[in-house]
Scaffold this active site. Structure first.
Site, PDB file in Angstrom:
ATOM      1  N   LYS A 100       0.803  -1.234   0.000  1.00  0.00           N
ATOM      2  CA  LYS A 100       0.000   0.000   0.000  1.00  0.00           C
ATOM      3  C   LYS A 100       0.829   1.275   0.000  1.00  0.00           C
ATOM      4  CE  LYS A 100      -4.084  -1.855   2.162  1.00  0.00           C
ATOM      5  NZ  LYS A 100      -5.062  -1.802   3.229  1.00  0.00           N
ATOM      6  N   ASP A 138      -9.823   2.725   1.757  1.00  0.00           N
ATOM      7  CA  ASP A 138      -9.854   2.124   3.108  1.00  0.00           C
ATOM      8  C   ASP A 138     -10.508   3.080   4.100  1.00  0.00           C
ATOM      9  OD1 ASP A 138      -8.691  -0.347   2.702  1.00  0.00           O
ATOM     10  OD2 ASP A 138      -6.654   0.331   3.173  1.00  0.00           O
TER      11      ASP A 138
HETATM   12  P1  NDP Z   1       0.791  -3.301   8.394  1.00  0.00           P
HETATM   13  O1  NDP Z   1       1.725  -4.454   8.459  1.00  0.00           O
HETATM   14  O2  NDP Z   1       1.044  -2.196   7.450  1.00  0.00           O
HETATM   15  O3  NDP Z   1       0.705  -2.687   9.866  1.00  0.00           O
HETATM   16  C1  NDP Z   1       0.592  -3.555  10.972  1.00  0.00           C
HETATM   17  C2  NDP Z   1       0.366  -2.741  12.222  1.00  0.00           C
HETATM   18  O4  NDP Z   1       0.156  -3.652  13.296  1.00  0.00           O
HETATM   19  C3  NDP Z   1       1.544  -1.872  12.591  1.00  0.00           C
HETATM   20  O5  NDP Z   1       1.070  -0.712  13.226  1.00  0.00           O
HETATM   21  C4  NDP Z   1       2.298  -2.764  13.594  1.00  0.00           C
HETATM   22  O6  NDP Z   1       3.078  -2.062  14.517  1.00  0.00           O
HETATM   23  C5  NDP Z   1       1.132  -3.396  14.308  1.00  0.00           C
HETATM   24  N1  NDP Z   1       1.506  -4.670  14.936  1.00  0.00           N
HETATM   25  C6  NDP Z   1       1.851  -5.819  14.320  1.00  0.00           C
HETATM   26  N2  NDP Z   1       2.115  -6.775  15.225  1.00  0.00           N
HETATM   27  C7  NDP Z   1       1.944  -6.192  16.449  1.00  0.00           C
HETATM   28  C8  NDP Z   1       2.069  -6.672  17.778  1.00  0.00           C
HETATM   29  N3  NDP Z   1       2.462  -7.924  18.042  1.00  0.00           N
HETATM   30  N4  NDP Z   1       1.808  -5.803  18.790  1.00  0.00           N
HETATM   31  C9  NDP Z   1       1.421  -4.528  18.539  1.00  0.00           C
HETATM   32  N5  NDP Z   1       1.276  -4.031  17.285  1.00  0.00           N
HETATM   33  C10 NDP Z   1       1.549  -4.858  16.263  1.00  0.00           C
HETATM   34  O7  NDP Z   1      -0.688  -3.935   8.173  1.00  0.00           O
HETATM   35  P2  NDP Z   1      -2.003  -3.212   7.624  1.00  0.00           P
HETATM   36  O8  NDP Z   1      -2.046  -1.840   8.164  1.00  0.00           O
HETATM   37  O9  NDP Z   1      -2.127  -3.428   6.172  1.00  0.00           O
HETATM   38  O10 NDP Z   1      -3.143  -4.129   8.293  1.00  0.00           O
HETATM   39  C11 NDP Z   1      -3.425  -4.044   9.671  1.00  0.00           C
HETATM   40  C12 NDP Z   1      -4.704  -4.821   9.975  1.00  0.00           C
HETATM   41  O11 NDP Z   1      -5.803  -4.250   9.268  1.00  0.00           O
HETATM   42  C13 NDP Z   1      -4.671  -6.284   9.561  1.00  0.00           C
HETATM   43  O12 NDP Z   1      -5.384  -7.029  10.523  1.00  0.00           O
HETATM   44  C14 NDP Z   1      -5.431  -6.284   8.254  1.00  0.00           C
HETATM   45  O13 NDP Z   1      -6.013  -7.530   7.968  1.00  0.00           O
HETATM   46  C15 NDP Z   1      -6.487  -5.252   8.542  1.00  0.00           C
HETATM   47  N6  NDP Z   1      -7.067  -4.612   7.353  1.00  0.00           N
HETATM   48  C16 NDP Z   1      -8.423  -4.620   7.199  1.00  0.00           C
HETATM   49  C17 NDP Z   1      -9.014  -3.984   6.136  1.00  0.00           C
HETATM   50  C18 NDP Z   1     -10.489  -4.013   5.976  1.00  0.00           C
HETATM   51  O14 NDP Z   1     -10.984  -3.568   4.935  1.00  0.00           O
HETATM   52  N7  NDP Z   1     -11.234  -4.484   6.938  1.00  0.00           N
HETATM   53  C19 NDP Z   1      -8.225  -3.283   5.122  1.00  0.00           C
HETATM   54  C20 NDP Z   1      -6.809  -3.310   5.398  1.00  0.00           C
HETATM   55  C21 NDP Z   1      -6.260  -3.957   6.472  1.00  0.00           C
HETATM   56  P3  NDP Z   1       4.642  -1.752  14.228  1.00  0.00           P
HETATM   57  O15 NDP Z   1       4.677  -0.507  13.411  1.00  0.00           O
HETATM   58  O16 NDP Z   1       5.185  -1.600  15.578  1.00  0.00           O
HETATM   59  O17 NDP Z   1       5.194  -2.943  13.491  1.00  0.00           O
END
Ligand code: NDP
Length: 323
Positions: A100, A138
């Site tokens: 993205k 989104d």
């Molecule tokens: P990214 O990988 O870009 O971001 C992941 C985020 O989650 C970061 O902020 C990361 O923090 C955090 N994170 C990951 N693991 C942990 C952990 N163990 N503890 C705390 N924070 C954590 O993913 P996306 O933004 O693309 O997606 C995020 C969520 O949104 C997913 O569940 C995805 O399926 C969902 N989603 C849903 C959509 C919908 O239409 N319903 C559309 C797009 C996404 P850090 O920066 O510290 O790594």
């Protein structure tokens, strides 16, 4: 629900090699990401295409023969893949993790909508003669879902947004654009939190000057202090846009003791076939109103469908395909 003829297996995960050999005559759409096997977008969009075709005389439908596929693409292959998608006539794409943010730097993305620029992320590419237009649905999908599924208007809302990844970027920008009253940002890694906060302050300088955008770190001490103070205002909307919760047994980013009946919770994760996330389970147990990511997924898809096809999206059909 109308079904597709069995000539195209749209649930199969395809690769860059499949794309190199692509020779489908009719227009195609696709979602690209890594991993991608779990994506429900093909099911949702193919149901929508089938419903639109069924509503018209098939030969007369502008989307007769259109299909939506899923491709697993490595980040390093993104530019090559986008060039091939364009060459092979794809009408549009959805981008998911990890593309993205990366896509905005691709030479194939020739223009970017205001909302994708404000988010610094694109989840939709729309075909143009010379490449693709990058857009972000989104955020608008999120705003629509909280209105419909939780009865919350983004305008005037107090929001706590957990996560600073690709999805959180679109959500944060849309909330500011819609006029939320406060937007608390929190994330595990301080670098990504800072990057998102800075990007949003740059895109919405007047709202930033008004103190709307605030942040706290997710380490236990700062998080608990913040949650215990003014962050969880009465009636606040708490959004989990982290991927914490995607795996069975993941803890919630919000300790259970902070939930109250007046709060509203949305976890944007879509978790078909598994139990719901601890975030939603614990929020609901405390009496908070909750919803998961299916509404957002449906609405972001409906907005993309309209851009690719020029037709109104059959939203109830798309929603049913996600159940
Ligand atoms: P990214 O990988 O870009 O971001 C992941 C985020 O989650 C970061 O902020 C990361 O923090 C955090 N994170 C990951 N693991 C942990 C952990 N163990 N503890 C705390 N924070 C954590 O993913 P996306 O933004 O693309 O997606 C995020 C969520 O949104 C997913 O569940 C995805 O399926 C969902 N989603 C849903 C959509 C919908 O239409 N319903 C559309 C797009 C996404 P850090 O920066 O510290 O790594």
């Amino acid at each position: 629900m109308p079904t597709l003829p069995p000539d195209d297996d749209t649930e199969r995960v395809r690769t860059l090699d499949d794309l190199r050999r692509w020779c489908r005559d009719a227009p195609s759409l696709a979602v690209i990401g890594k991993p991608i096997a779990h994506s429900r977008s093909p099911r949702m969009h193919n149901a929508a295409l089938a419903a639109v075709v069924a509503d018209a005389a098939p030969a007369a439908s502008p989307v007769a023969g259109w299909r939506y596929f899923k491709f697993e693409i490595e980040p390093a292959d993104l530019d090559a893949a986008l060039a091939l998608f364009h060459e092979k006539g794809f009408r549009g794409l959805n981008l998911t993790l990890p593309h993205k943010v990366l896509a905005l730097a691709s030479p194939l993305v020739r223009a970017v909508s205001d909302r994708a620029a404000a988010a610094g992320a694109a989840n939709v590419l729309v075909r143009r003669d010379d490449g693709f237009l990058g857009d972000n649905t989104d955020g608008a999908g999120f705003v629509r879902s909280v209105a419909e599924d939780l009865g919350v208007a983004a305008a005037g809302a107090d929001v706590v947004l957990l996560g600073a990844g690709g999805a959180a970027r679109g959500v944060g920008a849309a909330l500011l654009d819609a006029g939320c009253r406060t937007l608390w940002l929190a994330n595990r890694s301080p670098e990504r939190l800072r990057a998102l906060a800075e990007a949003l302050r740059k895109s919405f300088p007047e709202r930033a000057a008004g103190g709307v955008i605030r942040e706290f770190a997710m380490d236990a001490a700062e998080r608990d202090g913040a949650l215990a103070s003014a962050v969880f205002a009465r009636g606040a909307l708490v959004a989990n846009a982290t991927s914490l919760g995607l795996r069975e047994g993941d803890p919630s980013p919000v300790p259970a003791r902070f939930w109250r009946p007046d709060l509203l919770a949305i976890d944007i994760a879509v978790f078909g076939g598994r139990s719901e996330t601890a975030f939603l389970r614990e929020a609901r147990a405390a009496g908070a109103r909750t919803t998961d990511g299916r509404g957002m997924l449906c609405w972001q898809g409906a907005l993309a469908f309209g851009q690719w096809t020029g037709l109104p999206a059959p939203v109830p059909v798309m929603r049913a395909a996600l159940e």
